[in-house]
Design an enzyme around this catalytic site. Structure first.
Site, mmCIF file in Angstrom:
data_model
loop_
_atom_site.group_PDB
_atom_site.id
_atom_site.type_symbol
_atom_site.label_atom_id
_atom_site.label_comp_id
_atom_site.label_asym_id
_atom_site.label_seq_id
_atom_site.Cartn_x
_atom_site.Cartn_y
_atom_site.Cartn_z
ATOM 1 N N HIS A 198 27.509 44.537 42.348
ATOM 2 C CA HIS A 198 28.763 43.845 42.647
ATOM 3 C C HIS A 198 29.876 44.819 42.299
ATOM 4 O O HIS A 198 29.770 45.579 41.338
ATOM 5 C CB HIS A 198 28.879 42.560 41.822
ATOM 6 C CG HIS A 198 30.128 41.808 42.110
ATOM 7 N ND1 HIS A 198 30.385 41.265 43.349
ATOM 8 C CD2 HIS A 198 31.205 41.514 41.336
ATOM 9 C CE1 HIS A 198 31.579 40.671 43.321
ATOM 10 N NE2 HIS A 198 32.082 40.813 42.117
ATOM 11 N N HIS A 203 38.404 41.071 42.295
ATOM 12 C CA HIS A 203 37.209 41.263 43.125
ATOM 13 C C HIS A 203 37.113 40.173 44.179
ATOM 14 O O HIS A 203 37.729 39.121 44.074
ATOM 15 C CB HIS A 203 35.938 41.330 42.271
ATOM 16 C CG HIS A 203 35.644 40.101 41.464
ATOM 17 N ND1 HIS A 203 34.401 39.533 41.397
ATOM 18 C CD2 HIS A 203 36.427 39.331 40.679
ATOM 19 C CE1 HIS A 203 34.422 38.484 40.612
ATOM 20 N NE2 HIS A 203 35.644 38.340 40.158
ATOM 21 N N CYS A 244 32.036 42.820 48.815
ATOM 22 C CA CYS A 244 32.894 43.190 47.684
ATOM 23 C C CYS A 244 33.131 44.699 47.604
ATOM 24 O O CYS A 244 34.209 45.135 47.194
ATOM 25 C CB CYS A 244 32.319 42.659 46.379
ATOM 26 S SG CYS A 244 30.628 43.219 46.049
#
Length: 168
Positions: free
Chosen positions: A20, A32, A110
């Site tokens: 991530h 994010h 992301c």
């Protein structure tokens, strides 16, 4: 011991089978692109994010999102692209807070989000890597099929030759 990020740095958080990504904005916070399933300690449940079609831009404490996972500062494209001005990076990141955005694992995840903020171009090395593995797997599969097919053709040709000799 956590590495010390600087504002504008890209943060790579290791979640087992994937990473991530977030942008460090200072004072212990990150921004994010967060699918509903992406949270610290989500484990296998976070893999369900590939099924999400939207995500929200959030600002959260780095330590809360990392949880027990490992992270590092990884400005992965600095050698290829000039980072944008830090003021512009942080301004744009803050202006997107709370925005619901389309989420696509292949074109808008992301990592794409944070690389666009830092470099002005959306890229995901995870996607390139996954696609490369897929292409290699298909290539290996095709070679195996080709080899099996060739072997089958040789055996078939031998049978035809034996058959023609018998008739002959």
């Amino acid at each position: 011991m956590f590495p010390t990020p600087q504002p504008g740095d890209l943060i790579e958080i290791f979640r087992g089978t994937y990473q991530h990504w977030a942008l460090y904005v200072g004072e212990g916070y990150i921004v994010h692109l967060c699918p509903p399933t992406e949270a610290a300690g989500a484990g296998a449940y976070s893999l369900v994010s590939v099924l999400c079609d939207t995500a929200v831009v959030t600002k959260e404490r780095l330590e809360e999102i990392v949880g027990k996972d490992r992270f590092l500062v990884n400005n992965l494209l600095d050698g290829e692209h000039q980072p944008r001005n830090i003021y512009d990076i942080l301004r744009d990141a803050r202006s997107l807070l709370g925005l619901e955005m389309p989420y696509c694992i292949m074109r808008g995840n992301c990592e794409h989000f944070v690389t666009e903020l830092r470099y002005g171009r959306a890229e995901s090395r995870q996607v390139y890597y996954a696609l490369g593995l897929g292409v290699r797997a298909v290539g290996v599969g095709m070679k195996a099929l080709n080899a099996a097919s060739s072997l089958s053709c040789v055996k078939s040709k031998q049978k035809r030759q034996r058959f023609s000799i018998c008739l002959g």
